[in-house]
Design a protein around this motif. Structure first.
Motif, PDB file in Angstrom:
ATOM      1  N   THR A   1      -3.723  -5.614   3.156  1.00 16.96           N
ATOM      2  CA  THR A   1      -3.072  -6.904   2.232  1.00 16.96           C
ATOM      3  C   THR A   1      -3.760  -7.277   1.186  1.00 16.96           C
ATOM      4  N   ASP A   2      -3.303  -8.112   0.472  1.00 21.66           N
ATOM      5  CA  ASP A   2      -3.962  -8.569  -0.686  1.00 21.66           C
ATOM      6  C   ASP A   2      -3.171  -9.800  -1.454  1.00 21.66           C
ATOM      7  N   TYR A   3      -3.647 -10.708  -1.777  1.00 23.90           N
ATOM      8  CA  TYR A   3      -2.916 -12.016  -2.204  1.00 23.90           C
ATOM      9  C   TYR A   3      -2.368 -11.725  -3.617  1.00 23.90           C
ATOM     10  N   SER A   4      -2.613 -10.471  -4.356  1.00 23.40           N
ATOM     11  CA  SER A   4      -2.162 -10.232  -5.496  1.00 23.40           C
ATOM     12  C   SER A   4      -0.889  -9.242  -5.330  1.00 23.40           C
ATOM     13  N   GLU A   5       0.323  -9.637  -5.713  1.00 19.87           N
ATOM     14  CA  GLU A   5       1.656  -9.029  -5.607  1.00 19.87           C
ATOM     15  C   GLU A   5       1.387  -7.745  -6.409  1.00 19.87           C
ATOM     16  N   ASP A   6       0.753  -7.585  -7.602  1.00 20.60           N
ATOM     17  CA  ASP A   6       0.562  -6.472  -8.284  1.00 20.60           C
ATOM     18  C   ASP A   6      -0.231  -5.300  -7.683  1.00 20.60           C
ATOM     19  N   ALA A   7      -1.312  -5.952  -7.173  1.00 19.60           N
ATOM     20  CA  ALA A   7      -2.238  -5.161  -6.186  1.00 19.60           C
ATOM     21  C   ALA A   7      -1.555  -4.293  -5.172  1.00 19.60           C
ATOM     22  N   ILE A   8      -0.498  -4.888  -4.502  1.00 20.87           N
ATOM     23  CA  ILE A   8       0.329  -4.411  -3.472  1.00 20.87           C
ATOM     24  C   ILE A   8       1.227  -3.440  -4.163  1.00 20.87           C
ATOM     25  N   GLU A   9       1.883  -3.756  -5.258  1.00 20.23           N
ATOM     26  CA  GLU A   9       2.779  -2.913  -5.824  1.00 20.23           C
ATOM     27  C   GLU A   9       2.065  -1.627  -6.401  1.00 20.23           C
ATOM     28  N   LEU A  10       0.885  -1.758  -6.642  1.00 21.87           N
ATOM     29  CA  LEU A  10       0.102  -0.676  -7.434  1.00 21.87           C
ATOM     30  C   LEU A  10      -0.297   0.131  -6.029  1.00 21.87           C
ATOM     31  N   ALA A  11      -0.718  -0.278  -5.056  1.00 25.53           N
ATOM     32  CA  ALA A  11      -0.963   0.389  -3.542  1.00 25.53           C
ATOM     33  C   ALA A  11       0.202   1.146  -3.282  1.00 25.53           C
ATOM     34  N   ARG A  12       1.204   0.565  -2.960  1.00 30.38           N
ATOM     35  CA  ARG A  12       2.435   1.132  -2.580  1.00 30.38           C
ATOM     36  C   ARG A  12       2.915   2.455  -3.388  1.00 30.38           C
ATOM     37  N   ASN A  13       2.790   2.203  -4.989  1.00 32.85           N
ATOM     38  CA  ASN A  13       3.033   3.321  -5.647  1.00 32.85           C
ATOM     39  C   ASN A  13       2.058   4.438  -5.553  1.00 32.85           C
ATOM     40  N   LEU A  14       0.753   4.204  -5.262  1.00 33.55           N
ATOM     41  CA  LEU A  14      -0.147   5.234  -5.163  1.00 33.55           C
ATOM     42  C   LEU A  14       0.016   6.037  -4.013  1.00 33.55           C
ATOM     43  N   ALA A  15       0.309   5.228  -2.872  1.00 34.71           N
ATOM     44  CA  ALA A  15       0.633   5.845  -1.517  1.00 34.71           C
ATOM     45  C   ALA A  15       1.567   6.949  -1.473  1.00 34.71           C
ATOM     46  N   THR A  16       2.662   6.462  -2.150  1.00 30.60           N
ATOM     47  CA  THR A  16       3.932   7.217  -2.361  1.00 30.60           C
ATOM     48  C   THR A  16       3.651   8.411  -2.997  1.00 30.60           C
ATOM     49  N   ARG A  17       2.929   8.173  -4.061  1.00 37.63           N
ATOM     50  CA  ARG A  17       2.795   9.516  -5.126  1.00 37.63           C
ATOM     51  C   ARG A  17       1.712  10.498  -4.213  1.00 37.63           C
ATOM     52  N   ASP A  18       0.754   9.664  -3.385  1.00 37.93           N
ATOM     53  CA  ASP A  18      -0.274  10.725  -2.901  1.00 37.93           C
ATOM     54  C   ASP A  18       0.353  11.133  -1.409  1.00 37.93           C
ATOM     55  N   GLY A  19       1.697  10.783  -1.055  1.00 37.02           N
ATOM     56  CA  GLY A  19       1.766  11.186   0.233  1.00 37.02           C
ATOM     57  C   GLY A  19       1.437  10.447   1.508  1.00 37.02           C
ATOM     58  N   PHE A  20       1.218   9.336   1.271  1.00 35.93           N
ATOM     59  CA  PHE A  20       0.724   8.227   2.471  1.00 35.93           C
ATOM     60  C   PHE A  20       1.880   7.292   2.728  1.00 35.93           C
ATOM     61  N   SER A  21       3.121   7.672   3.056  1.00 35.14           N
ATOM     62  CA  SER A  21       4.363   6.723   3.179  1.00 35.14           C
ATOM     63  C   SER A  21       3.886   5.940   4.491  1.00 35.14           C
ATOM     64  N   ASN A  22       3.274   6.534   5.119  1.00 34.75           N
ATOM     65  CA  ASN A  22       3.044   5.809   6.543  1.00 34.75           C
ATOM     66  C   ASN A  22       2.022   4.473   6.553  1.00 34.75           C
ATOM     67  N   ILE A  23       1.455   4.204   5.335  1.00 35.98           N
ATOM     68  CA  ILE A  23       0.681   3.046   4.962  1.00 35.98           C
ATOM     69  C   ILE A  23       1.614   1.846   4.950  1.00 35.98           C
ATOM     70  N   ASN A  24       1.191   0.854   5.389  1.00 37.75           N
ATOM     71  CA  ASN A  24       2.104  -0.379   5.243  1.00 37.75           C
ATOM     72  C   ASN A  24       1.181  -1.457   4.323  1.00 37.75           C
ATOM     73  N   TYR A  25       1.785  -1.811   3.341  1.00 41.28           N
ATOM     74  CA  TYR A  25       1.237  -2.995   2.488  1.00 41.28           C
ATOM     75  C   TYR A  25       2.057  -4.168   2.186  1.00 41.28           C
ATOM     76  N   LEU A  26       1.267  -5.317   2.383  1.00 32.32           N
ATOM     77  CA  LEU A  26       1.760  -6.816   2.565  1.00 32.32           C
ATOM     78  C   LEU A  26       0.970  -7.450   1.554  1.00 32.32           C
ATOM     79  N   VAL A  27       1.786  -8.465   1.080  1.00 34.33           N
ATOM     80  CA  VAL A  27       1.116  -9.481   0.228  1.00 34.33           C
ATOM     81  C   VAL A  27       0.722 -10.759   1.273  1.00 34.33           C
ATOM     82  N   ASP A  28      -0.468 -11.024   1.528  1.00 32.83           N
ATOM     83  CA  ASP A  28      -1.156 -11.920   2.107  1.00 32.83           C
ATOM     84  C   ASP A  28      -2.600 -12.411   1.845  1.00 32.83           C
TER      85      ASP A  28
END
Length: 322
Positions: free
Chosen positions: A171-198
């Motif tokens: 979780t992170d209160y920055s929406e762009d941080a979460i968007e970056l984390a999701r993009n990196l997880a998808t690129r690196d093959g970690f689609s099981n990680i859940n990222y939330l704005v909070d």
């Protein structure tokens, strides 16, 4: 004395949680200008009034009223000077820029405390969890629910995934941080990680986790103009996010191990002094009147001597939720 702070001889790049002076008028102007990020992917410019308000706050650091108060002579945590790094607008700007850089060149952004520290945390935490609180050894980490507070680019969760953890939330209160984390997880093959704005201080999460990680988030909270108050809010929130018998792991560069231990002791005392018995949980689990109890700390970070005291630039400390 892990985490001992030193004033560097030469200026160093800003890192999460590093103490920096309050902004001058010129610095405030530069900071305000830097909070508008534009690219071919659109504008992530913050509201002008909000940017100016945060810039003014960084320069003046007024104290606001709060329901939180303390009868202690000293505040929780280390005495640190407020900084732009304590403002959400700073991190929104930082991660907006990091997101643009990722889309343009694939750059992951800054790894706070460095990649070596991140890997050390992941490996050490794995060993801590394998040996559970009842001293029974279990190599199955797939059942551990993990929450990373202030996850940023999410790379700590990727490091934990490589160690065998599977139920991972950041979780992170920055929406762009979460968007970056999701993009990196998808690129690196970690689609099981859940990222939330909070926002941990006003969390909407209705779940408790067996393992909660904090790498620099408490540091950043402490750098807010109302840092002492927000640190108390942090502990109240985290106490409700870690399941009884679970583990909290905090990594800091603005607090020593002993300072974190004292802050936890202050919180334990405040919790039992202010909350009703129906909110303290099972009395059988709280005979010692503690919410968090020290387990261990990382002992392998490089150390140095200063003023006759041995210390390091970062500390990682684990607590169990009683």
């Amino acid at each position: 004395m892990a985490g001992m702070r030193l004033v560097p001889e030469e200026a160093e790049p800003l890192q999460a949680g590093r103490v920096v002076p309050a902004a001058s008028d010129d610095e405030r102007s530069v900071a305000a200008d830097s909070w508008s990020i534009k690219s071919e992917y659109g504008s992530s410019a913050l509201d002008e009034d909000q940017r100016q308000a945060d810039a003014d706050a960084a320069a003046t650091f007024p104290s606001t009223a709060s329901d939180y108060s303390s009868d202690k002579d000293g505040s929780d945590g280390a005495e640190v000077e407020a900084s732009l790094l304590g403002l959400q607008s700073y991190w929104d700007s930082t991660y907006a820029e990091d997101l643009v850089n990722f889309r343009e060149s694939g750059h992951v952004g800054e790894i706070w405390f460095g990649e070596d520290v991140m890997d050390t945390i992941a490996i050490w935490t794995k060993g801590l969890c394998i040996k559970s609180d009842n001293d029974e050894v279990s190599n199955d980490l797939t059942t551990w629910s993990v929450l990373d507070l202030g996850t940023g680019n999410g790379l700590l969760l990727q490091a934990l995934a490589k160690q065998g953890f599977m139920d991972l939330t950041g979780t992170d209160y920055s929406e762009d941080a979460i968007e970056l984390a999701r993009n990196l997880a998808t690129r690196d093959g970690f689609s099981n990680i859940n990222y939330l704005v909070d926002d941990v201080l006003e969390t909407k999460l209705d779940k408790k986790f067996r393992l909660v990680m904090d790498k620099g988030t408490l540091d950043a909270i402490g750098l807010h103009p109302d840092g002492p108050i927000k640190r108390m809010m942090y502990w109240d929130s985290v106490a409700n996010l870690v399941t009884p018998g679970g583990i909290l792991v905090i990594t800091s560069c603005n607090n020593t191990k002993d300072e974190l231990l004292q802050e936890v002791a202050n919180f334990n005392e405040r919790w039992f002094g202010s909350q009703g018995s129906d909110q303290k949980g099972d009395d059988s689990r709280n005979k010692e009147r503690v919410v968090f109890k020290y387990i261990d700390h990382v002992r392998t970070y490089p150390t140095f001597m200063f003023g006759g005291v041995e210390g390091s630039r970062v500390c990682t400390v684990a607590f169990s939720r009683c």
